[in-house]
Design an enzyme around this catalytic site. Structure first.
Site, PDB file in Angstrom:
ATOM      1  N   CYS A 235      10.398   8.885  -7.425  1.00 14.35           N
ATOM      2  CA  CYS A 235      10.084   9.179  -6.019  1.00 14.35           C
ATOM      3  C   CYS A 235      11.281   9.693  -5.230  1.00 14.35           C
ATOM      4  CB  CYS A 235       9.475   7.958  -5.338  1.00 14.35           C
ATOM      5  SG  CYS A 235      10.595   6.558  -5.188  1.00 14.35           S
TER       6      CYS A 235
ATOM      7  N   MET B  50       0.829  -1.205   0.000  1.00  6.33           N
ATOM      8  CA  MET B  50       0.000   0.000   0.000  1.00  6.33           C
ATOM      9  C   MET B  50       0.861   1.252   0.000  1.00  6.33           C
ATOM     10  SD  MET B  50      -3.085  -1.221   2.523  1.00  6.33           S
ATOM     11  CE  MET B  50      -4.117   0.202   2.162  1.00  6.33           C
ATOM     12  N   SER B  51       0.705   2.070  -1.051  1.00  5.29           N
ATOM     13  CA  SER B  51       1.521   3.274  -1.195  1.00  5.29           C
ATOM     14  C   SER B  51       0.804   4.502  -0.668  1.00  5.29           C
ATOM     15  CB  SER B  51       1.843   3.492  -2.673  1.00  5.29           C
ATOM     16  OG  SER B  51       0.650   3.781  -3.362  1.00  5.29           O
ATOM     17  N   GLY B  52      -0.439   4.321  -0.209  1.00  2.18           N
ATOM     18  CA  GLY B  52      -1.215   5.484   0.199  1.00  2.18           C
ATOM     19  C   GLY B  52      -2.008   6.065  -0.953  1.00  2.18           C
ATOM     20  N   GLY B  53      -1.783   5.547  -2.168  1.00  4.72           N
ATOM     21  CA  GLY B  53      -2.517   6.034  -3.333  1.00  4.72           C
ATOM     22  C   GLY B  53      -3.840   5.313  -3.500  1.00  4.72           C
ATOM     23  N   VAL B  54      -4.639   5.797  -4.435  1.00  8.22           N
ATOM     24  CA  VAL B  54      -5.989   5.257  -4.615  1.00  8.22           C
ATOM     25  C   VAL B  54      -5.963   3.833  -5.187  1.00  8.22           C
ATOM     26  CG1 VAL B  54      -6.319   6.289  -6.918  1.00  8.22           C
ATOM     27  CG2 VAL B  54      -8.312   5.784  -5.500  1.00  8.22           C
ATOM     28  N   ASP B  55      -5.007   3.537  -6.063  1.00  7.78           N
ATOM     29  CA  ASP B  55      -4.987   2.228  -6.724  1.00  7.78           C
ATOM     30  C   ASP B  55      -4.734   1.094  -5.735  1.00  7.78           C
ATOM     31  OD1 ASP B  55      -5.380   3.552  -9.179  1.00  7.78           O
ATOM     32  OD2 ASP B  55      -3.228   3.869  -9.408  1.00  7.78           O
TER      33      ASP B  55
ATOM     34  N   CYS C  44      12.990  -1.261  -9.261  1.00  8.32           N
ATOM     35  CA  CYS C  44      12.275  -1.291  -7.976  1.00  8.32           C
ATOM     36  C   CYS C  44      11.225  -2.398  -7.969  1.00  8.32           C
ATOM     37  CB  CYS C  44      11.629   0.058  -7.716  1.00  8.32           C
ATOM     38  SG  CYS C  44      10.755   0.144  -6.143  1.00  8.32           S
TER      39      CYS C  44
ATOM     40  N   GLY D  46      -1.365  -2.369  -6.694  1.00  9.55           N
ATOM     41  CA  GLY D  46      -2.388  -1.604  -7.409  1.00  9.55           C
ATOM     42  C   GLY D  46      -1.992  -1.285  -8.833  1.00  9.55           C
TER      43      GLY D  46
END
Length: 359
Positions: free
Chosen positions: A202, A10-15, A105, A129
């Site tokens: 990033c 989980m990257s904190g993004g919506v996907d 990555c 995601g």
């Protein structure tokens, strides 16, 4: 029957947030994990590093996990990220190449390291995601298949995954368009529903690649050198080869009375070659560090669609092996800016055949 356990990156993004929700709905036991990959910067730098690296990503992911009622952890992958992504990025630029750090990555951090650690805690799968699908072919091999949304398809950056990794990965977002994913996020009240997509690399949030390389490669940065024409005629001075990439037109600081482009970078002589737009096109691509997906190996010639960068729509080409780990790819029409260090990825329809690093 015991539920299958899946660790969602989980990257904190919506996907990735919606991926976790979809898998829970499908009956999996879901665990949310954010990979801590930022190095020991000041707190405000971490905060600014949007995308999948910042502290705000952890906060967003933690809150999403709480709202989905799934366990959530932060796992430290700093060392793996530094070695396999940041150091690789710098080393490639010093060779005059233009690397794709997201591919490194994905392969070595998101999959190799996260999958290993997830298996150690009893997971059956990891999930992300990404806009891509995984399919098992009639020959028994696993391969990536393009997502339903061509605009967001991310198979190019994932061509390097192994059979083992693919067989232990779920990509639930590949069946949806971005608008559908945002709509699901809104419907279930996720705070990340309208969070913008991250665009830049990033670990270089200011997009100043050359500045980053100067700081990281202390004492090894190539000095200024000559801009030359293909025949070696010197036409000016460049700032150092790490400032340039094939096909570049802007920021050259050289006036020849017509638009000119970088056509080659010669690290051995510290030269940047300049030419016309026509000089940026070519038909032959060599690649190494091969990874095949839909087939066990390349036998003879094969007609495929080749993509030489993420934004390239793909063009028909013929591929054949010239050495054990080297393929030649002959495009039927010239393609623009064949760039060493980038990936060339081969498709058969919607299926990823494989790919390699352009040399």
């Amino acid at each position: 029957m015991e539920k299958k356990k899946v660790v969602v990156g989980m990257s904190g993004g919506v996907d990735s947030s919606v991926a976790a929700y979809l898998l829970k709905e499908q009956g999996y036991e879901v665990i949310g994990v954010t990979m801590q990959i930022w190095q020991d910067e000041e707190e405000f730098v971490q905060e600014e590093n949007g995308g999948c690296c910042g502290l705000s990503a952890v906060e967003d992911a933690r809150r999403v996990a709480a709202s989905l009622d799934i366990p959530y952890y932060v796992m430290n992958f700093k060392a793996e990220f530094k070695k396999n992504v940041m150091d690789y990025f710098v080393a490639e630029y010093l060779k005059g190449h233009t690397p794709n750090p997201c591919i490194a990555c994905n392969r070595y951090v998101k999959w190799e390291s996260l999958l290993k650690r997830s298996m150690e805690i009893g997971a059956d799968y990891i999930a992300t995601g990404h806009y891509a699908k995984i399919t098992e072919l009639s020959n028994g091999r696993y391969a990536l298949q393009k997502s339903v949304t061509a605009a967001k398809d991310q198979t190019y950056a994932l061509y390097n995954l192994t059979q083992y990794q693919l067989s232990h990965t779920l990509m639930p977002v590949g069946d949806y368009s971005k608008d559908q994913i945002r709509a699901i996020a809104e419907k279930i009240g996720l705070r990340t529903a309208n969070k913008p997509d991250s665009q830049e690399i990033c670990f270089i949030p200011d997009n100043d690649y050359a500045g980053f390389i100067d700081r990281e490669a202390k004492g090894q940065v190539p000095p200024p050198g000559n801009f030359v024409l293909a025949d070696g005629t010197v036409i000016g001075k460049h700032k150092g080869i790490t400032h340039y990439t094939i096909g570049q037109r802007k920021g050259l600081g050289i006036a020849l009375g017509k638009p000119v482009f970088v056509t080659a970078i010669r690290p051995d002589t510290n030269e940047v070659v300049i030419g016309s737009n026509e000089d940026v096109f070519g038909t032959t691509v060599y690649a190494k560090n091969l990874n095949f997906m839909s087939i066990p190996d390349l036998d003879g010639e094969m007609e495929v669609i080749g993509k030489i960068r993420y934004s390239h729509k793909g063009s028909p080409c013929t591929i054949r092996k010239v050495e054990e780990d080297k393929v030649v790819c002959q495009f039927h029409e010239p393609v623009r800016a064949i760039t060493p260090g980038q990936a060339v990825v081969f498709y058969d329809g919607d299926i990823v055949v494989g790919g390699g690093t352009i040399i």
